[in-house]
Design a protein around this motif. Structure first.
Motif, PDB file in Angstrom:
ATOM      1  N   PHE A   1      24.496 -20.461   0.841  1.00  0.00           N
ATOM      2  CA  PHE A   1      25.036 -19.635  -0.249  1.00  0.00           C
ATOM      3  C   PHE A   1      24.735 -18.159  -0.023  1.00  0.00           C
ATOM      4  O   PHE A   1      25.114 -17.315  -0.837  1.00  0.00           O
ATOM      5  CB  PHE A   1      24.433 -20.085  -1.581  1.00  0.00           C
ATOM      6  CG  PHE A   1      22.929 -20.039  -1.573  1.00  0.00           C
ATOM      7  CD1 PHE A   1      22.201 -21.139  -1.149  1.00  0.00           C
ATOM      8  CD2 PHE A   1      22.250 -18.888  -1.945  1.00  0.00           C
ATOM      9  CE1 PHE A   1      20.812 -21.088  -1.096  1.00  0.00           C
ATOM     10  CE2 PHE A   1      20.863 -18.835  -1.903  1.00  0.00           C
ATOM     11  CZ  PHE A   1      20.146 -19.942  -1.475  1.00  0.00           C
TER      12      PHE A   1
ATOM     13  N   ASP B   1      25.507 -26.261   2.268  1.00  0.00           N
ATOM     14  CA  ASP B   1      24.894 -25.704   1.060  1.00  0.00           C
ATOM     15  C   ASP B   1      24.407 -24.268   1.266  1.00  0.00           C
ATOM     16  O   ASP B   1      23.579 -23.785   0.498  1.00  0.00           O
ATOM     17  CB  ASP B   1      23.725 -26.571   0.583  1.00  0.00           C
ATOM     18  CG  ASP B   1      24.010 -27.186  -0.777  1.00  0.00           C
ATOM     19  OD1 ASP B   1      25.143 -27.031  -1.278  1.00  0.00           O
ATOM     20  OD2 ASP B   1      23.095 -27.811  -1.351  1.00  0.00           O
TER      21      ASP B   1
ATOM     22  N   TRP C   1       8.841 -23.986  11.338  1.00  0.00           N
ATOM     23  CA  TRP C   1       9.310 -25.324  10.960  1.00  0.00           C
ATOM     24  C   TRP C   1      10.101 -25.958  12.098  1.00  0.00           C
ATOM     25  O   TRP C   1       9.915 -27.145  12.430  1.00  0.00           O
ATOM     26  CB  TRP C   1      10.166 -25.228   9.693  1.00  0.00           C
ATOM     27  CG  TRP C   1      10.415 -26.536   9.014  1.00  0.00           C
ATOM     28  CD1 TRP C   1      11.250 -27.534   9.433  1.00  0.00           C
ATOM     29  CD2 TRP C   1       9.818 -26.991   7.793  1.00  0.00           C
ATOM     30  NE1 TRP C   1      11.217 -28.573   8.541  1.00  0.00           N
ATOM     31  CE2 TRP C   1      10.359 -28.269   7.528  1.00  0.00           C
ATOM     32  CE3 TRP C   1       8.914 -26.438   6.892  1.00  0.00           C
ATOM     33  CZ2 TRP C   1      10.005 -29.011   6.396  1.00  0.00           C
ATOM     34  CZ3 TRP C   1       8.562 -27.170   5.765  1.00  0.00           C
ATOM     35  CH2 TRP C   1       9.092 -28.434   5.529  1.00  0.00           C
TER      36      TRP C   1
ATOM     37  N   ASP D   1      12.822 -12.897   4.496  1.00  0.00           N
ATOM     38  CA  ASP D   1      11.437 -13.269   4.173  1.00  0.00           C
ATOM     39  C   ASP D   1      11.049 -14.649   4.704  1.00  0.00           C
ATOM     40  O   ASP D   1       9.856 -14.982   4.712  1.00  0.00           O
ATOM     41  CB  ASP D   1      11.228 -13.292   2.649  1.00  0.00           C
ATOM     42  CG  ASP D   1      11.256 -11.911   2.041  1.00  0.00           C
ATOM     43  OD1 ASP D   1      10.999 -10.930   2.752  1.00  0.00           O
ATOM     44  OD2 ASP D   1      11.538 -11.813   0.826  1.00  0.00           O
ATOM     45  N   ARG D   2      12.023 -15.473   5.048  1.00  0.00           N
ATOM     46  CA  ARG D   2      11.716 -16.845   5.481  1.00  0.00           C
ATOM     47  C   ARG D   2      11.892 -17.030   6.990  1.00  0.00           C
ATOM     48  O   ARG D   2      11.825 -18.152   7.488  1.00  0.00           O
ATOM     49  CB  ARG D   2      12.597 -17.857   4.744  1.00  0.00           C
ATOM     50  CG  ARG D   2      12.327 -17.960   3.254  1.00  0.00           C
ATOM     51  CD  ARG D   2      11.011 -18.667   2.968  1.00  0.00           C
ATOM     52  NE  ARG D   2      10.742 -18.787   1.546  1.00  0.00           N
ATOM     53  CZ  ARG D   2      10.138 -17.821   0.833  1.00  0.00           C
ATOM     54  NH1 ARG D   2       9.744 -16.691   1.398  1.00  0.00           N
ATOM     55  NH2 ARG D   2       9.926 -18.004  -0.455  1.00  0.00           N
TER      56      ARG D   2
ATOM     57  N   TYR E   1      20.017  -7.796   4.046  1.00  0.00           N
ATOM     58  CA  TYR E   1      18.759  -8.367   4.523  1.00  0.00           C
ATOM     59  C   TYR E   1      18.922  -9.079   5.871  1.00  0.00           C
ATOM     60  O   TYR E   1      17.933  -9.396   6.531  1.00  0.00           O
ATOM     61  CB  TYR E   1      18.173  -9.334   3.498  1.00  0.00           C
ATOM     62  CG  TYR E   1      17.571  -8.662   2.290  1.00  0.00           C
ATOM     63  CD1 TYR E   1      16.384  -7.928   2.397  1.00  0.00           C
ATOM     64  CD2 TYR E   1      18.161  -8.751   1.037  1.00  0.00           C
ATOM     65  CE1 TYR E   1      15.815  -7.324   1.284  1.00  0.00           C
ATOM     66  CE2 TYR E   1      17.601  -8.153  -0.081  1.00  0.00           C
ATOM     67  CZ  TYR E   1      16.429  -7.435   0.044  1.00  0.00           C
ATOM     68  OH  TYR E   1      15.860  -6.832  -1.054  1.00  0.00           O
TER      69      TYR E   1
ATOM     70  N   GLN F   1       8.816 -18.564   8.760  1.00  0.00           N
ATOM     71  CA  GLN F   1       8.620 -19.951   8.323  1.00  0.00           C
ATOM     72  C   GLN F   1       9.660 -20.872   8.963  1.00  0.00           C
ATOM     73  O   GLN F   1       9.346 -21.998   9.365  1.00  0.00           O
ATOM     74  CB  GLN F   1       8.703 -20.019   6.794  1.00  0.00           C
ATOM     75  CG  GLN F   1       8.256 -21.354   6.217  1.00  0.00           C
ATOM     76  CD  GLN F   1       8.476 -21.421   4.708  1.00  0.00           C
ATOM     77  OE1 GLN F   1       9.112 -20.556   4.120  1.00  0.00           O
ATOM     78  NE2 GLN F   1       7.953 -22.471   4.097  1.00  0.00           N
TER      79      GLN F   1
ATOM     80  N   GLU G   1      16.725 -28.649   7.608  1.00  0.00           N
ATOM     81  CA  GLU G   1      15.931 -27.867   6.654  1.00  0.00           C
ATOM     82  C   GLU G   1      16.506 -26.450   6.576  1.00  0.00           C
ATOM     83  O   GLU G   1      16.682 -25.788   7.601  1.00  0.00           O
ATOM     84  CB  GLU G   1      14.470 -27.832   7.113  1.00  0.00           C
ATOM     85  CG  GLU G   1      13.496 -27.318   6.088  1.00  0.00           C
ATOM     86  CD  GLU G   1      13.166 -28.340   5.013  1.00  0.00           C
ATOM     87  OE1 GLU G   1      13.467 -29.539   5.189  1.00  0.00           O
ATOM     88  OE2 GLU G   1      12.609 -27.937   3.973  1.00  0.00           O
ATOM     89  N   LEU G   2      16.763 -26.001   5.353  1.00  0.00           N
ATOM     90  CA  LEU G   2      17.399 -24.703   5.122  1.00  0.00           C
ATOM     91  C   LEU G   2      16.384 -23.679   4.632  1.00  0.00           C
ATOM     92  O   LEU G   2      15.583 -23.970   3.731  1.00  0.00           O
ATOM     93  CB  LEU G   2      18.512 -24.876   4.072  1.00  0.00           C
ATOM     94  CG  LEU G   2      19.162 -23.620   3.485  1.00  0.00           C
ATOM     95  CD1 LEU G   2      19.905 -22.814   4.563  1.00  0.00           C
ATOM     96  CD2 LEU G   2      20.126 -24.010   2.357  1.00  0.00           C
ATOM     97  N   PHE G   3      16.430 -22.510   5.238  1.00  0.00           N
ATOM     98  CA  PHE G   3      15.616 -21.366   4.809  1.00  0.00           C
ATOM     99  C   PHE G   3      16.550 -20.189   4.594  1.00  0.00           C
ATOM    100  O   PHE G   3      17.438 -19.950   5.412  1.00  0.00           O
ATOM    101  CB  PHE G   3      14.569 -21.008   5.877  1.00  0.00           C
ATOM    102  CG  PHE G   3      13.595 -22.105   6.161  1.00  0.00           C
ATOM    103  CD1 PHE G   3      12.380 -22.159   5.481  1.00  0.00           C
ATOM    104  CD2 PHE G   3      13.882 -23.096   7.082  1.00  0.00           C
ATOM    105  CE1 PHE G   3      11.471 -23.178   5.730  1.00  0.00           C
ATOM    106  CE2 PHE G   3      12.984 -24.120   7.330  1.00  0.00           C
ATOM    107  CZ  PHE G   3      11.777 -24.165   6.657  1.00  0.00           C
ATOM    108  N   TRP G   4      16.330 -19.452   3.536  1.00  0.00           N
ATOM    109  CA  TRP G   4      17.226 -18.348   3.192  1.00  0.00           C
ATOM    110  C   TRP G   4      16.443 -17.043   3.122  1.00  0.00           C
ATOM    111  O   TRP G   4      15.412 -16.984   2.455  1.00  0.00           O
ATOM    112  CB  TRP G   4      17.880 -18.614   1.830  1.00  0.00           C
ATOM    113  CG  TRP G   4      18.651 -17.458   1.273  1.00  0.00           C
ATOM    114  CD1 TRP G   4      19.631 -16.740   1.900  1.00  0.00           C
ATOM    115  CD2 TRP G   4      18.511 -16.893  -0.031  1.00  0.00           C
ATOM    116  NE1 TRP G   4      20.102 -15.763   1.060  1.00  0.00           N
ATOM    117  CE2 TRP G   4      19.438 -15.833  -0.126  1.00  0.00           C
ATOM    118  CE3 TRP G   4      17.697 -17.187  -1.139  1.00  0.00           C
ATOM    119  CZ2 TRP G   4      19.574 -15.059  -1.286  1.00  0.00           C
ATOM    120  CZ3 TRP G   4      17.824 -16.420  -2.291  1.00  0.00           C
ATOM    121  CH2 TRP G   4      18.758 -15.375  -2.361  1.00  0.00           C
TER     122      TRP G   4
END
Lengths: 219, 219
Positions: free
Chosen positions: A189, A187, A214, A206-207, A25, A210, A200-203
């Motif tokens: 993963f 953090d 942000w 699909d994010r 991905y 966003q 701020e974490l986005f995984w």
């Protein structure tokens, strides 16, 4: 005194983009993110890492898509739909997950050269990362192969020999270890992961949108 | 002879909606899907299942969000962002994952009653499912508790006593086992999962709109 403001524009918001070259991905995400970030006025920091050590700490010795076959079958089908929607070619690579240590080290050489110059995107690092993903998942090439990486470098106008030598240096090896350790501390993963300056974490692909929004909103 | 067409409209496309009541991302999905499906002209079949047996077959004895703490911390943060964007309240339930066997059996009573009447949504089954998710994740109630389920039924105008009795019947117990086995046969590994009549599988709240569009396009 000089007037403040006119010559010191606000720094652009920065988004860290953590990725593992074997991650499926991450292919659409890394291929897409450059133009989207430019349009949003967000500066990117490409940060290649190795998921192997992070997965190992979770008790996995390979990709979860191999460990859990139903999830793996779904992922390949879903990725095909995602790539079709984006008009991206998709060819399954010969080995999954690919061995990506050399590719990540080469990327750090290119990205680091830019950083050393104080200009993030001045080097060939980002273009190399995009090209590795296109080779791996668009063309189904094995990016563990140094010859494939040399081809990619040459296609970018970069002399492969000195770069591949630099990729084997103790400094670059240590840098990749440190980056992977920092990702684990944050953090992270999975790949791709996006981290704003505020943490701020986005995984996930699909994010991506966003995460950019942000970063921009909270800069 | 009667004219064809005027009295036999084309059947609406059908989308199977498989879900586990303990699943966090199924909360926004199940709460949202009714109006979106109605707008798209897609008929839904709500199919509660238990993820426990499916996870057990993968070697997991609890939710992967508990087994992999970094992933779990991310999920709760991401879910908070998703719910905030949708204007949905979010309260962490006291037990995660909740024990949802009774809730799933009660749902089958309501959904089955509608099916027996030949009218999919004639009963209270779908409203019950939405209300269970709202209780579990909107209000943080423990939906393993029969008293909580009785409250929900009463709020829907349904007499809880006979329903809870029916939920304990051999027929309903067998039905939930069969449904969970069918989900596994269909390669379902998580919740929510959406399956079109043609067998196309979509997983996750993030794929809800795409699943509806696919069901409509391929009907």
């Amino acid at each position: 005194m000089a007037e403040a403001g006119s010559e010191t524009p606000d720094a652009a918001p920065v988004l860290d983009v953590w990725f593992e070259f074997a991650s499926t991905y991450s292919y659409p995400a890394v291929v897409r993110i450059g133009p989207l970030a430019a349009a949003a006025g967000v500066e990117l920091r490409f940060r290649p890492l190795l998921l192997g050590p992070i997965f190992k700490a979770q008790g996995w010795d390979t990709s979860p898509f191999n460990l859990y076959p139903a999830k793996g079958r779904y992922m390949w089908r879903d990725l095909a739909r995602v790539c079709a929607d984006l008009g991206l070619p998709l060819t399954r690579p010969p080995v999954f997950p690919a061995h990506t240590m050399l590719a990540a080290r080469v990327a750090l050489v290119g990205l680091g050269a830019a950083a050393d110059q104080g200009k993030r995107a001045a080097g060939w690092g980002e273009a190399f990362c995009v090209a590795v993903y296109r080779a791996a998942f668009g063309e189904g090439r094995d990016v563990a192969d140094a010859a494939v990486l040399a081809d990619i470098l040459a296609s970018l106008g970069v002399d492969p020999g000195p770069v591949l030598t630099a990729a084997g240096s103790a400094a670059i090896k240590a840098k990749l270890r440190q980056e992977t350790e920092e990702a684990a501390r944050r953090d992270i993963f999975g790949s791709p992961s996006f981290v704003t300056a505020g943490g701020e974490l986005f995984w996930g692909n699909d994010r991506l949108e966003q995460a950019l929004a942000w970063a921009k909103r909270t800069a």
